[in-house]
Design a protein around this motif. Structure first.
Motif, short mmCIF file in Angstrom:
data_model
loop_
_atom_site.label_atom_id
_atom_site.label_comp_id
_atom_site.label_asym_id
_atom_site.label_seq_id
_atom_site.Cartn_x
_atom_site.Cartn_y
_atom_site.Cartn_z
N THR A 36 -7.10 -8.89 7.07
CA THR A 36 -6.87 -8.45 8.45
C THR A 36 -5.90 -7.28 8.52
O THR A 36 -5.47 -6.89 9.61
CB THR A 36 -6.33 -9.62 9.31
OG1 THR A 36 -5.12 -10.10 8.72
CG2 THR A 36 -7.34 -10.73 9.44
N ASN A 37 -5.58 -6.72 7.37
CA ASN A 37 -4.67 -5.56 7.28
C ASN A 37 -3.29 -5.84 7.84
O ASN A 37 -2.60 -4.92 8.26
CB ASN A 37 -5.27 -4.33 7.96
CG ASN A 37 -6.39 -3.73 7.16
OD1 ASN A 37 -6.37 -3.76 5.93
ND2 ASN A 37 -7.37 -3.19 7.84
N LYS A 38 -2.89 -7.10 7.87
CA LYS A 38 -1.55 -7.42 8.36
C LYS A 38 -0.49 -7.11 7.32
O LYS A 38 0.60 -6.71 7.65
CB LYS A 38 -1.46 -8.90 8.77
CG LYS A 38 -2.19 -9.20 10.04
CD LYS A 38 -2.00 -10.63 10.44
CE LYS A 38 -2.78 -10.94 11.70
NZ LYS A 38 -2.77 -12.36 12.01
N ARG A 39 -0.84 -7.34 6.05
CA ARG A 39 0.14 -7.13 4.99
C ARG A 39 -0.55 -6.90 3.66
O ARG A 39 -1.37 -7.70 3.23
CB ARG A 39 1.03 -8.35 4.85
CG ARG A 39 2.38 -8.14 5.47
CD ARG A 39 3.07 -9.41 5.71
NE ARG A 39 4.20 -9.61 4.81
CZ ARG A 39 4.60 -10.80 4.44
NH1 ARG A 39 3.97 -11.87 4.80
NH2 ARG A 39 5.65 -10.92 3.69
N GLY A 40 -0.21 -5.81 3.02
CA GLY A 40 -0.62 -5.58 1.65
C GLY A 40 -2.09 -5.26 1.45
O GLY A 40 -2.91 -5.40 2.34
N ASP A 41 -2.35 -4.80 0.26
CA ASP A 41 -3.70 -4.47 -0.17
C ASP A 41 -3.98 -5.23 -1.45
O ASP A 41 -3.08 -5.76 -2.09
CB ASP A 41 -3.81 -2.97 -0.44
CG ASP A 41 -3.70 -2.13 0.82
OD1 ASP A 41 -4.29 -2.53 1.84
OD2 ASP A 41 -3.04 -1.08 0.77
N PHE A 42 -5.23 -5.23 -1.83
CA PHE A 42 -5.58 -5.82 -3.12
C PHE A 42 -5.12 -4.87 -4.23
O PHE A 42 -5.30 -3.66 -4.14
CB PHE A 42 -7.10 -6.04 -3.20
CG PHE A 42 -7.56 -7.17 -2.33
CD1 PHE A 42 -7.60 -8.46 -2.82
CD2 PHE A 42 -7.93 -6.95 -1.01
CE1 PHE A 42 -8.00 -9.52 -2.02
CE2 PHE A 42 -8.34 -7.99 -0.20
CZ PHE A 42 -8.38 -9.28 -0.71
N THR A 43 -4.52 -5.45 -5.25
CA THR A 43 -4.05 -4.63 -6.37
C THR A 43 -5.20 -4.29 -7.29
O THR A 43 -6.29 -4.88 -7.19
CB THR A 43 -2.99 -5.40 -7.19
OG1 THR A 43 -3.62 -6.53 -7.81
CG2 THR A 43 -1.83 -5.86 -6.32
N ARG A 44 -4.96 -3.38 -8.20
CA ARG A 44 -5.98 -3.04 -9.21
C ARG A 44 -6.38 -4.27 -10.00
O ARG A 44 -7.55 -4.48 -10.30
CB ARG A 44 -5.48 -1.96 -10.15
CG ARG A 44 -5.39 -0.61 -9.52
CD ARG A 44 -4.92 0.41 -10.52
NE ARG A 44 -4.81 1.70 -9.89
CZ ARG A 44 -4.64 2.82 -10.56
NH1 ARG A 44 -4.54 2.80 -11.87
NH2 ARG A 44 -4.55 3.96 -9.91
N ALA A 45 -5.38 -5.09 -10.34
CA ALA A 45 -5.65 -6.31 -11.11
C ALA A 45 -6.52 -7.27 -10.29
O ALA A 45 -7.44 -7.89 -10.84
CB ALA A 45 -4.35 -6.97 -11.53
N ASP A 46 -6.24 -7.40 -8.99
CA ASP A 46 -7.05 -8.26 -8.11
C ASP A 46 -8.50 -7.77 -8.09
O ASP A 46 -9.44 -8.56 -8.22
CB ASP A 46 -6.52 -8.23 -6.67
CG ASP A 46 -5.13 -8.78 -6.50
OD1 ASP A 46 -4.65 -9.53 -7.39
OD2 ASP A 46 -4.51 -8.46 -5.46
N ILE A 47 -8.65 -6.47 -7.90
CA ILE A 47 -9.99 -5.89 -7.82
C ILE A 47 -10.73 -6.08 -9.14
O ILE A 47 -11.91 -6.45 -9.14
CB ILE A 47 -9.91 -4.40 -7.43
CG1 ILE A 47 -9.38 -4.27 -5.99
CG2 ILE A 47 -11.27 -3.72 -7.56
CD1 ILE A 47 -9.01 -2.86 -5.57
N GLN A 48 -10.05 -5.88 -10.25
CA GLN A 48 -10.68 -6.06 -11.56
C GLN A 48 -11.12 -7.52 -11.75
O GLN A 48 -12.23 -7.77 -12.23
CB GLN A 48 -9.72 -5.65 -12.68
CG GLN A 48 -10.31 -5.74 -14.07
CD GLN A 48 -11.50 -4.80 -14.28
OE1 GLN A 48 -11.52 -3.69 -13.75
NE2 GLN A 48 -12.47 -5.23 -15.04
N THR A 49 -10.28 -8.45 -11.36
CA THR A 49 -10.62 -9.87 -11.48
C THR A 49 -11.86 -10.21 -10.66
O THR A 49 -12.79 -10.87 -11.15
CB THR A 49 -9.44 -10.75 -11.02
OG1 THR A 49 -8.33 -10.50 -11.88
CG2 THR A 49 -9.79 -12.23 -11.05
N LEU A 50 -11.89 -9.72 -9.41
CA LEU A 50 -13.05 -10.01 -8.56
C LEU A 50 -14.29 -9.25 -9.01
O LEU A 50 -15.41 -9.76 -8.90
CB LEU A 50 -12.70 -9.70 -7.10
CG LEU A 50 -11.62 -10.61 -6.52
CD1 LEU A 50 -11.22 -10.15 -5.13
CD2 LEU A 50 -12.05 -12.07 -6.52
#
Length: 74
Positions: A36-50
């Protein structure tokens, strides 16, 4: 970020938001805030995992995580 595509890919791969949170080692609230864009973004590590978990192509990664929702002005 394309939130609807994110949710679609999660569901298509049998993941709930709780499953996604567990996979990237954050709370379900953090996932909700990021979507919901309230806080933070997905990190590179998060994106790589997904990317690996959902077997995403590079094009899908760009569509889901890197494109903005901004609409061009007419």
């Amino acid at each position: 970020m394309d939130v609807l595509l994110f949710k679609y890919l999660a569901a298509k791969n049998g993941d709930t938001m709780r499953d996604v949170a567990k996979a990237i080692k954050v709370s379900a609230t953090t996932i909700s805030n990021r979507l919901t864009n309230k806080r933070g973004d997905f990190t590179r590590a998060d994106i790589q995992t997904l990317k690996e978990r959902w077997k995403l192509t590079p094009e899908e990664v760009v569509k889901v995580f890197l494109q903005t929702d901004a609409k061009p002005e007419i």
